[in-house]
Scaffold this active site. Sequence first.
Site, PDB file in Angstrom:
ATOM      1  N   LEU A 186       0.843  -1.190   0.000  1.00  0.00           N
ATOM      2  CA  LEU A 186       0.000   0.000   0.000  1.00  0.00           C
ATOM      3  C   LEU A 186       0.880   1.242   0.000  1.00  0.00           C
ATOM      4  O   LEU A 186       1.715   1.421   0.883  1.00  0.00           O
ATOM      5  CB  LEU A 186      -0.904   0.010   1.238  1.00  0.00           C
ATOM      6  N   GLY A 226       3.398  -8.833   6.239  1.00  0.00           N
ATOM      7  CA  GLY A 226       3.808  -8.003   7.369  1.00  0.00           C
ATOM      8  C   GLY A 226       3.436  -6.562   7.097  1.00  0.00           C
ATOM      9  O   GLY A 226       3.526  -6.083   5.961  1.00  0.00           O
ATOM     10  N   GLY A 227       3.010  -5.830   8.140  1.00  0.00           N
ATOM     11  CA  GLY A 227       2.640  -4.432   7.968  1.00  0.00           C
ATOM     12  C   GLY A 227       1.565  -4.275   6.922  1.00  0.00           C
ATOM     13  O   GLY A 227       0.486  -4.872   7.009  1.00  0.00           O
ATOM     14  N   ASP A 228       1.864  -3.476   5.892  1.00  0.00           N
ATOM     15  CA  ASP A 228       0.892  -3.256   4.804  1.00  0.00           C
ATOM     16  C   ASP A 228       1.299  -4.014   3.550  1.00  0.00           C
ATOM     17  O   ASP A 228       0.914  -3.636   2.439  1.00  0.00           O
ATOM     18  CB  ASP A 228       0.773  -1.753   4.505  1.00  0.00           C
ATOM     19  N   GLU A 229       2.043  -5.082   3.694  1.00  0.00           N
ATOM     20  CA  GLU A 229       2.494  -5.883   2.566  1.00  0.00           C
ATOM     21  C   GLU A 229       1.746  -7.214   2.505  1.00  0.00           C
ATOM     22  O   GLU A 229       1.554  -7.873   3.531  1.00  0.00           O
ATOM     23  CB  GLU A 229       3.997  -6.151   2.658  1.00  0.00           C
TER      24      GLU A 229
END
Length: 310
Positions: A186, A226-229
Amino acid sequence: MKPKSTRNKTDVRDETALAYAMLDFVGDGVMATDTCANITYMNTAAETLTGFSRQEALGRPLEEVFRVIDVTTRVTRANLAQHVLEIGTPVELHNSALLKARDGRELAIEDAASPLRNAKGEITGALVKFHDARFSAETTARMAYLAQHDSLTGLLNRYAFEERFKQAAALAQRHEKKMVMLFIDLNNFKEVNDTLGHAVGDEILQALGPRLLGCVRATDHVCRHGGDEFVVLLSDLAEHEQAFAVVDKVRETAAELLRQQGHWATLTVSVGISLFPNDGETLEALLPHADAAMYRVKTEAKRGLRDLKP
């Protein structure tokens, strides 16, 4: 000469009372009997599950309070404490029994029993332990789900994705099929978290997860890396070019979602790909290729251009 024990009957009674008090804090139902299989102790969980109070149960034969039938035949099962007293060894039974509670409810249970022995090794009674098997099954299923899925989005976690990749790769090699890995990120997500807060960021990720699943087939796999991945594995492809339609769908779906809320409108997605087996045949080989491609898209490509060709 062996010294005599300094413990007296009062000490033993105090230790027993302490042990019984501690059993009131466990979730399993616990009952103790004497050598005639009459109840001598019952903890709070056992009261709840059977519907009998401790005062009502004490002195009664176990089968009057712990009424158990076979889940298939509906035949009353033999007194578990009496059985243990006869054989002198522990017995463990699983989810083949129903406990008939005092109010008529039938609870699927898992139970076990073992003989109680004194310091000389003599059998002084039996200990019966049981719990609600339905709760146990739900807990086990929930733990198994959490072990394989991301808690925020419900997508596969990295460990489960790796296992699915190994299975898909083996099938692809056996049947000479191709696979494509998508690495999705994102854009400007950090700014959203910084300006609108992590709660809004989590809301975006939760909404995007199931929409990504809607872009792929049941045989494909989607992971929150992970995170926005996010990482997507498109398996069982005849040609790599089949992935382009999925990439377009991911972009369109994400754009549609992000337009629904005004403060999400500045977000877009960048997608990079790697090809199996061209770029590698392992997850360790394919992920860096897809990650690098995604960063090239993020920094160099313009929105709407087909910049994902291998």
